[in-house]
Motif scaffolding. Structure first.
Motif, PDB file in Angstrom:
ATOM      1  N   VAL A   1     -51.522  23.655  68.688  1.00  0.00           N
ATOM      2  CA  VAL A   1     -50.504  22.891  69.465  1.00  0.00           C
ATOM      3  C   VAL A   1     -50.926  21.339  69.409  1.00  0.00           C
ATOM      4  N   GLN A   2     -50.019  20.408  69.429  1.00  0.00           N
ATOM      5  CA  GLN A   2     -50.366  19.246  69.464  1.00  0.00           C
ATOM      6  C   GLN A   2     -50.594  18.501  70.773  1.00  0.00           C
ATOM      7  N   PRO A   3     -51.487  17.500  70.705  1.00  0.00           N
ATOM      8  CA  PRO A   3     -51.754  16.872  71.988  1.00  0.00           C
ATOM      9  C   PRO A   3     -50.562  16.704  72.682  1.00  0.00           C
ATOM     10  N   GLY A   4     -50.429  16.829  73.870  1.00  0.00           N
ATOM     11  CA  GLY A   4     -49.175  16.816  75.017  1.00  0.00           C
ATOM     12  C   GLY A   4     -48.229  17.813  74.905  1.00  0.00           C
ATOM     13  N   GLY A   5     -48.520  18.755  74.078  1.00  0.00           N
ATOM     14  CA  GLY A   5     -47.498  20.052  74.017  1.00  0.00           C
ATOM     15  C   GLY A   5     -47.982  20.877  75.018  1.00  0.00           C
ATOM     16  N   SER A   6     -47.036  22.223  74.823  1.00  0.00           N
ATOM     17  CA  SER A   6     -47.095  23.222  75.672  1.00  0.00           C
ATOM     18  C   SER A   6     -47.411  24.388  74.959  1.00  0.00           C
ATOM     19  N   LEU A   7     -47.745  25.470  75.867  1.00  0.00           N
ATOM     20  CA  LEU A   7     -48.114  26.824  75.203  1.00  0.00           C
ATOM     21  C   LEU A   7     -48.310  27.759  76.392  1.00  0.00           C
ATOM     22  N   LYS A   8     -47.679  29.001  76.233  1.00  0.00           N
ATOM     23  CA  LYS A   8     -47.800  29.955  77.292  1.00  0.00           C
ATOM     24  C   LYS A   8     -48.417  31.146  76.936  1.00  0.00           C
ATOM     25  N   LEU A   9     -49.447  31.492  77.375  1.00  0.00           N
ATOM     26  CA  LEU A   9     -50.455  32.643  77.175  1.00  0.00           C
ATOM     27  C   LEU A   9     -49.939  34.014  77.910  1.00  0.00           C
ATOM     28  N   SER A  10     -50.115  35.150  77.350  1.00  0.00           N
ATOM     29  CA  SER A  10     -49.557  36.416  78.176  1.00  0.00           C
ATOM     30  C   SER A  10     -50.766  37.325  78.040  1.00  0.00           C
ATOM     31  N   CYS A  11     -51.034  38.095  79.094  1.00  0.00           N
ATOM     32  CA  CYS A  11     -52.029  38.957  79.219  1.00  0.00           C
ATOM     33  C   CYS A  11     -51.454  40.340  79.678  1.00  0.00           C
TER      34      CYS A  11
ATOM     35  N   GLY B   1     -53.032  20.024  87.791  1.00  0.00           N
ATOM     36  CA  GLY B   1     -51.668  20.544  88.020  1.00  0.00           C
ATOM     37  C   GLY B   1     -51.011  20.722  86.692  1.00  0.00           C
ATOM     38  N   ARG B   2     -51.688  20.781  85.508  1.00  0.00           N
ATOM     39  CA  ARG B   2     -51.027  20.937  84.117  1.00  0.00           C
ATOM     40  C   ARG B   2     -50.795  22.444  83.885  1.00  0.00           C
ATOM     41  N   PHE B   3     -51.609  23.284  84.453  1.00  0.00           N
ATOM     42  CA  PHE B   3     -51.500  24.779  84.130  1.00  0.00           C
ATOM     43  C   PHE B   3     -50.793  25.488  85.439  1.00  0.00           C
ATOM     44  N   THR B   4     -50.084  26.466  85.040  1.00  0.00           N
ATOM     45  CA  THR B   4     -49.487  27.421  86.047  1.00  0.00           C
ATOM     46  C   THR B   4     -49.706  28.904  85.658  1.00  0.00           C
ATOM     47  N   ILE B   5     -50.148  29.577  86.855  1.00  0.00           N
ATOM     48  CA  ILE B   5     -50.199  30.812  86.401  1.00  0.00           C
ATOM     49  C   ILE B   5     -49.223  32.043  87.203  1.00  0.00           C
ATOM     50  N   SER B   6     -48.745  32.808  86.279  1.00  0.00           N
ATOM     51  CA  SER B   6     -47.562  33.456  87.013  1.00  0.00           C
ATOM     52  C   SER B   6     -47.770  34.929  86.816  1.00  0.00           C
ATOM     53  N   ARG B   7     -46.898  36.060  87.145  1.00  0.00           N
ATOM     54  CA  ARG B   7     -47.181  37.414  86.919  1.00  0.00           C
ATOM     55  C   ARG B   7     -45.767  37.991  86.953  1.00  0.00           C
ATOM     56  N   ASP B   8     -45.642  39.104  85.922  1.00  0.00           N
ATOM     57  CA  ASP B   8     -44.362  40.054  86.113  1.00  0.00           C
ATOM     58  C   ASP B   8     -44.986  41.411  86.343  1.00  0.00           C
ATOM     59  N   ASP B   9     -44.983  41.987  87.515  1.00  0.00           N
ATOM     60  CA  ASP B   9     -45.650  43.335  87.873  1.00  0.00           C
ATOM     61  C   ASP B   9     -44.642  44.312  87.248  1.00  0.00           C
ATOM     62  N   SER B  10     -43.541  44.187  86.742  1.00  0.00           N
ATOM     63  CA  SER B  10     -42.584  45.002  86.093  1.00  0.00           C
ATOM     64  C   SER B  10     -43.183  45.267  84.547  1.00  0.00           C
ATOM     65  N   LYS B  11     -43.706  44.234  84.208  1.00  0.00           N
ATOM     66  CA  LYS B  11     -44.122  44.404  82.705  1.00  0.00           C
ATOM     67  C   LYS B  11     -45.542  44.332  82.832  1.00  0.00           C
ATOM     68  N   ASN B  12     -46.448  44.490  83.942  1.00  0.00           N
ATOM     69  CA  ASN B  12     -47.777  44.728  83.952  1.00  0.00           C
ATOM     70  C   ASN B  12     -48.531  43.480  83.023  1.00  0.00           C
ATOM     71  N   THR B  13     -47.850  42.219  83.327  1.00  0.00           N
ATOM     72  CA  THR B  13     -48.215  41.323  82.662  1.00  0.00           C
ATOM     73  C   THR B  13     -48.471  39.818  83.556  1.00  0.00           C
ATOM     74  N   ALA B  14     -49.601  39.083  83.232  1.00  0.00           N
ATOM     75  CA  ALA B  14     -49.754  37.879  83.733  1.00  0.00           C
ATOM     76  C   ALA B  14     -49.673  36.544  82.708  1.00  0.00           C
ATOM     77  N   TYR B  15     -49.182  35.447  83.180  1.00  0.00           N
ATOM     78  CA  TYR B  15     -49.067  34.163  82.237  1.00  0.00           C
ATOM     79  C   TYR B  15     -49.953  33.082  82.554  1.00  0.00           C
ATOM     80  N   LEU B  16     -50.118  32.407  81.597  1.00  0.00           N
ATOM     81  CA  LEU B  16     -50.817  31.125  81.928  1.00  0.00           C
ATOM     82  C   LEU B  16     -50.011  30.029  81.053  1.00  0.00           C
ATOM     83  N   GLN B  17     -49.090  29.071  81.890  1.00  0.00           N
ATOM     84  CA  GLN B  17     -48.333  28.202  81.370  1.00  0.00           C
ATOM     85  C   GLN B  17     -49.208  26.864  81.317  1.00  0.00           C
ATOM     86  N   MET B  18     -49.400  26.370  80.059  1.00  0.00           N
ATOM     87  CA  MET B  18     -50.325  25.216  79.899  1.00  0.00           C
ATOM     88  C   MET B  18     -49.354  24.100  79.537  1.00  0.00           C
ATOM     89  N   ASN B  19     -49.305  23.057  80.337  1.00  0.00           N
ATOM     90  CA  ASN B  19     -48.501  21.763  79.713  1.00  0.00           C
ATOM     91  C   ASN B  19     -49.549  20.494  79.822  1.00  0.00           C
TER      92      ASN B  19
END
Lengths: 111, 122
Positions: B12-22, B68-86
């Motif tokens: 990803v380019q500098p300044g961009g965003s990416l969302k990781l899943s777990c 404050g650039r990163f945000t963690i969330s989760r969806d228990d119905s999918k057994n998945t956590a996320y890391l949003q990176m901006n």
């Protein structure tokens, strides 16, 4: 600069005993937060080695042991084996940073 | 068998965003805390942040350095956590691991995923 200080490297011959130190301060190890240790081989994820200062998860050989005193902790490996060559990290919690913290890691070389 | 599988890494380019899943399996995901830890090449481990379970109001916490650039969330119905990176920076280049948090003792990471590589470069 890591909050927890470890020596960058240690080495020992097969069969010997080595120790890896982990030094913290009054807001982490000295504040009675427990120390945990992880083992990491190149290209792989860290693996829990010691938890709660002295406890080994199932499957970890009893050649590995941990201790804690004051603001420091140590990992000892006895009967060193070639397969022990890896990076080792200590971890605790820091109340001033309100964050979980790691040592900088120690590379163990088996001579 | 406890398993954590990260995905979503890439270039990803500098300044961009990416969302990781777990994606988790082998344990009661909804009752577990999930932490993210990163490791730059040849460097040590750095705690990124965490999300607690629903019983603990999905409380999140982050390393101060992320500002404050990163945000963690989760969806228990999918057994998945996320890391949003901006607002990604070159210094965010690292392998990102998700871990299961064990509340025994004063807390440690008892299971780790295999990691996903994030490269921030133009």
């Amino acid at each position: 600069q890591s909050v927890l200080t470890q020596p960058p490297s240690v080495s020992g011959a097969p069969g010997q005993r080595v120790t890896i130190s982990c030094t913290g301060g009054s807001s982490n190890i000295g504040a009675r937060y427990d120390v945990h240790w992880y083992q990491q081989f190149p290209g792989t994820a860290p693996k829990l080695l010691i938890y709660g200062n002295t406890n080994r998860p199932s499957g970890v050989p009893d050649r590995f042991s941990g201790s804690k005193s004051g603001t420091s902790a140590s990992l000892a490996i006895t009967g060193l084996q070639a397969e022990d060559e890896a990076d080792y990290y200590c971890q605790s919690y820091d109340s001033s940073l309100t964050a979980w913290v790691f040592g900088g890691g120690t590379k163990l070389t088996v001579l | 068998e406890v398993q954590l599988v990260e995905s979503g890494g890439g270039l990803v380019q500098p300044g961009g965003s990416l969302k990781l899943s777990c994606a988790a399996s082998g344990f009661i995901f909804s009752g577990s805390g999930i932490h993210w830890v990163r490791q730059a090449s040849g460097i040590g481990l750095e705690w990124v942040g965490r999300i607690r379970s629903r019983a603990n109001s999905y409380a999140t916490a982050y390393a101060a350095s992320l500002k404050g650039r990163f945000t963690i969330s989760r969806d228990d119905s999918k057994n998945t956590a996320y890391l949003q990176m901006n607002g990604l920076k070159t210094e965010d280049t690292a392998v990102y691991y998700c871990t299961r948090f064990n509340y025994d003792s004063t807390g440690y990471f008892d299971f780790w995923g295999q990691g996903t590589l994030v490269t921030v470069s133009s």
